[in-house]
Design a protein around this motif. Sequence first.
Motif: not given
Length: 551
Positions: A318-332
């Motif tokens: 939620g409150g995603s940004d252009g880095f979410s799919g590069i760092s946070a999402n693949p990490s979780v």
Amino acid sequence: MGQRNTLKIHPSDNLLVALKSLEAGQEVSYNGDTLVLRNAIPAKHKLAATDLKAGDQVYMYGSIVGTVNEDIPAGGLLTTENTEHSVSAYSSRQQQDGWTAPDVNRWEDKSFLGYHRADGQVGTANYWLVIPLVFCENRNVNVIKNAFVQELGYANPDVYRKYVSDLTEQYKQGDLDAIREQSNPPPKTELSKKDQLFENIDGIKFLTHEGGCGGIRQDSEALCGLLAGYIYHPNVAGATVLSLGCQNAQVEILEEKIQDLTSDLQKPLHIFEQQQSGTEYEMLSEAIRKTFLGMVEANKMERKPAPLSKLTVGMECGGSDGFSGISANPSVGHAGDLITALGGSVILSEFPELCGVEQELIDRSVSNEIADRFIDLMSRYSDAAEASGSGFDMNPSPGNIKDGLITDAMKSAGAAKKGGTSPVKAVLDYAEYVREPGLNLLCTPGNDVESTTAMAGSGANIILFTTGLGTPTGNPVTPVAKVSSNTQLAERMPDIIDIDTGPVISGEKTIEEMGEEILNYIIDLASGKYKTKAMQLNQNDFIPWKRGVSL
């Protein structure tokens, strides 16, 4: 990994991600090639890696994420004006090669300290619930809340009331300059166990809502299914339910939904119906007395070791940004792969944010039956959205767009990374409970709170919530840990962020290293060693999904 200005995520991509703000005319290099930027490129936004002609499809994460409607030279900025939502079509399941699970040797003998329920589930927390079956009972639920929370030691210090009291006193003294110039130290917001009467109960939670009557009957049935999931949840020791009596969400429906989950609940459930209880005072006094006695019994439970296979982890963004799919999402996502490899369960929800990656999830399904159920739920949801005059392509919020997610397909391709790479073991409709270890797809909206509310109701005993812009969302019964996509957010909003994956963007850590750190955090969180920032702020968000119209 070194310092980088841009990133190409997948070999077939024709977009680059700006890892920092870049100036027009600046030269950037990637894979031995050099580009001259035609525009200023804000951090997190996308630039063309090659010349794109009007009508060309654009690829990111190896998937179609849009179509350009005008010529964009290499080094040009992609925007909502020159790029439109576009996705690949999907069809029936195509057999894939087997999944190579990550190495989990170092965690196989590890455990967490949880609350063992009689039905075999293990909780990461221990709560008592007070629930209204219909909005007419919200006021009575709040009466019980006001009676209990302060006396039992679960009320956070009211720093804002104290602040207003101080301002009032200064005003009475005529000292407006002191008010204008006042600077306050950080407030103490977290309770300690010594404040609580029941040291083994994490809290008493109150799930007020606006449903139970007035909508279509299916909404009331879905609400009862959701509430049944919360009552059955491993983080819940017992529940008190208030019913008016004449509403659509009848007590019998709730009892049927609980019966669908278990033939023997094996935890206290106290139900009170106001139209059969005489005066309000008589009903509430009895409800308070039985709730208190139930909490006395619940307080006898203590944490004991449990295998990691007892974890069910929900994945939210939620409150995603252009880095979410590069760092946070693949990490979780990698943390989720570790959990499934250890025999635990993972929930990936938010069906509108799986638009464009359907074929990947279809092909990852372990059977045609599971794949077909996903296709059916996605198709019916999409058709219902279009029939209402909307569509999945309208999913990105203004904040998403401002920070580089300019199409729904681009947002979805990154959001799906929360699901890791493991096989899809089950597909669940809203309010269905997780029964299968491994990756479960749960049909929910993309709305943050409606989705986290649903995942908890389906049995998630931990939720990982990734964000690039920041959001305070929590849940009444399930610890929600916020995972920031960038370090700037973690430093700017330290009161809501639990884990920072910014080191992936800077190149200091790999996704795999970050995922392993997240798993270790989950184990400690599940053991009660931490309170998430949302728990410290007493952030208890609960919004059931109303799928129908009001009648």
